[in-house]
Write an enzyme that holds these catalytic residues in place. Structure first.
Site, PDB file in Angstrom:
ATOM      1  CE  LYS A 173      -4.602  -1.637   1.504  1.00  0.00           C
ATOM      2  NZ  LYS A 173      -5.532  -1.450   2.204  1.00  0.00           N
ATOM      3  CE  LYS A 227      -6.612  -7.492  -1.121  1.00  0.00           C
ATOM      4  NZ  LYS A 227      -8.180  -6.871  -1.232  1.00  0.00           N
ATOM      5  CE  LYS A 268     -13.846  -2.612   0.981  1.00  0.00           C
ATOM      6  NZ  LYS A 268     -12.886  -2.536   2.080  1.00  0.00           N
TER       7      LYS A 268
END
Ligand code: ATP
Ligand code: MG
Length: 344
Positions: free
Chosen positions: A114, A206, A209
């Protein structure tokens, strides 16, 4: 001392809920209700580890709650609430910031992914995220945590934190009458054919969102047409489907779609290949469209209906928060005594 069996899990209100959240987490939440007491949390404090527009955050918090309800979680028998209404999560997280070691957090792959290249510029919260997650679980002394495969490492860290707290404060824990361990070591529940649903555009990433491409995921609120388009456009290879699982090994996109089908149908990958192996990809994709629309359509419709009455959703969150606070408060009182904080 045996711990009371209790399930806890959370979902972040960070954007569109998708098929990965549904198959990897929410369907498990629903199934576990029959055998355990369950606490399901909309983790809004985790969400703000990356920027969230305030009005969006409010909306998405209600939408995740609506998804829990639409998928069949019972807010009376179990607890549904949003994290920020129970201050004990943040309180225990601070204690855990002082238990967890920098070296442990440095190994967390979610942070690396991230933060990307711009590590100096991400929030401190994003780095400390796993400590808050440990607090979410352990403030209820929960024993079982249904999550997708991507959260396995964070669960292991939660166990390490629980263990270190139990060791560091062993004397104080036993002096206060809590035996030889205050926190359970929470067990992950990661099972079934879709514990890691991959992006429809890239079989190595993956489904998420936060992926900028809406074509990478199927949202729970997508209508039949959107679901059909996304599945038909999903990346595949030119080969027909194999008849055995071994044939999927080097074909991540095909493996992903077969896993999704199996999970939606409640069967195994082997059974799906038994039915579609050797046939054309387009035949399989059409069947997958029908299945996905049949399963997800009613959920999306119910979510939209629930979202028309935000006051009803907020009332469910208020009720759940009050009940969660009662449990978390007891844990925090004990933790303060164990740590040696003076309280009145
Ligand atoms: P974000 O990109 O903001 O982290 P997310 O899609 O990862 O969003 P989370 O709220 O972080 O969603 O995760 C909620 C639950 O869904 C967790 O249990 C997580 O393991 C699970 N989950 C998330 N993505 C997938 C996926 N692609 N496949 C299976 N489970 C998933
Ligand atoms: Mg995530």
């Amino acid at each position: 001392m045996p711990f009371k069996q209790l399930v806890f899990s959370g979902v972040q209100p960070t954007g569109n809920l998708h098929l990965g959240n549904y198959l990897g987490a929410i369907t498990k939440f629903v199934a576990l209700q029959d055998s355990y007491d369950c606490i399901y949390c909309v983790v809004d404090m985790h969400a703000i580890t990356v920027w969230q527009e305030p009005t969006e955050l409010t909306h998405t918090t209600r939408e995740v709650t609506a998804a829990f309800l639409a998928c069949g979680i019972d807010p009376k028998k179990h607890i549904i609430f949003n994290q920020s209404q129970v201050a004990e999560h943040a309180e225990l997280a601070w204690v855990f910031n002082c238990v967890a070691r920098l070296g442990w957090l440095n190994r967390m792959t979610q942070f690396k992914e991230k933060a990307g290249k711009d590590r100096e510029n991400v929030s401190v919260g994003l780095y400390a995220y796993p400590n808050l997650m440990a607090a979410d679980i352990l403030v209820y002394r929960a024993t079982h945590v249904p999550v997708g495969e991507d959260q396995k490492q964070h669960l292991e860290l939660s166990r390490d934190i629980a263990q270190k707290f139990n060791n560091d404060f062993a004397k104080s824990i036993s002096a206060r009458g809590f035996g030889d361990a205050f926190f359970p070591l929470p067990e992950p529940i990661i099972q079934g054919p879709a514990t890691r649903v991959m992006s429809l555009r890239d079989g190595s990433k993956k489904m998420s969102k936060s992926d900028p491409s809406d074509y990478s995921r199927i949202n729970l609120t997508d209508d039949a047409e959107a679901i059909a388009q996304k599945i038909r456009k999903a990346k595949t290879d030119p080969e027909p489907l194999p008849s055995e699982e071994k044939g999927l090994e080097t074909r991540p996109e095909a493996e992903n779609l077969v896993g999704i089908y199996a999970a939606l149908e409640g069967t195994t990958r082997a059974a799906v290949l038994g039915q579609f192996g050797g046939g054309q990809f387009s035949t399989f994709k059409n069947a997958l469209v029908d299945l996905a629309v049949a399963k997800l359509g009613p959920i999306g419709t119910e979510m939209k209906k629930l979202m028309q009455d935000p006051a009803h959703i907020d009332a469910i969150l208020a009720d759940g928060s009050a009940r969660a606070r009662a449990i978390a408060g007891e844990t925090m009182t004990a933790v303060k005594d164990i740590v040696g904080f003076v309280r009145s």
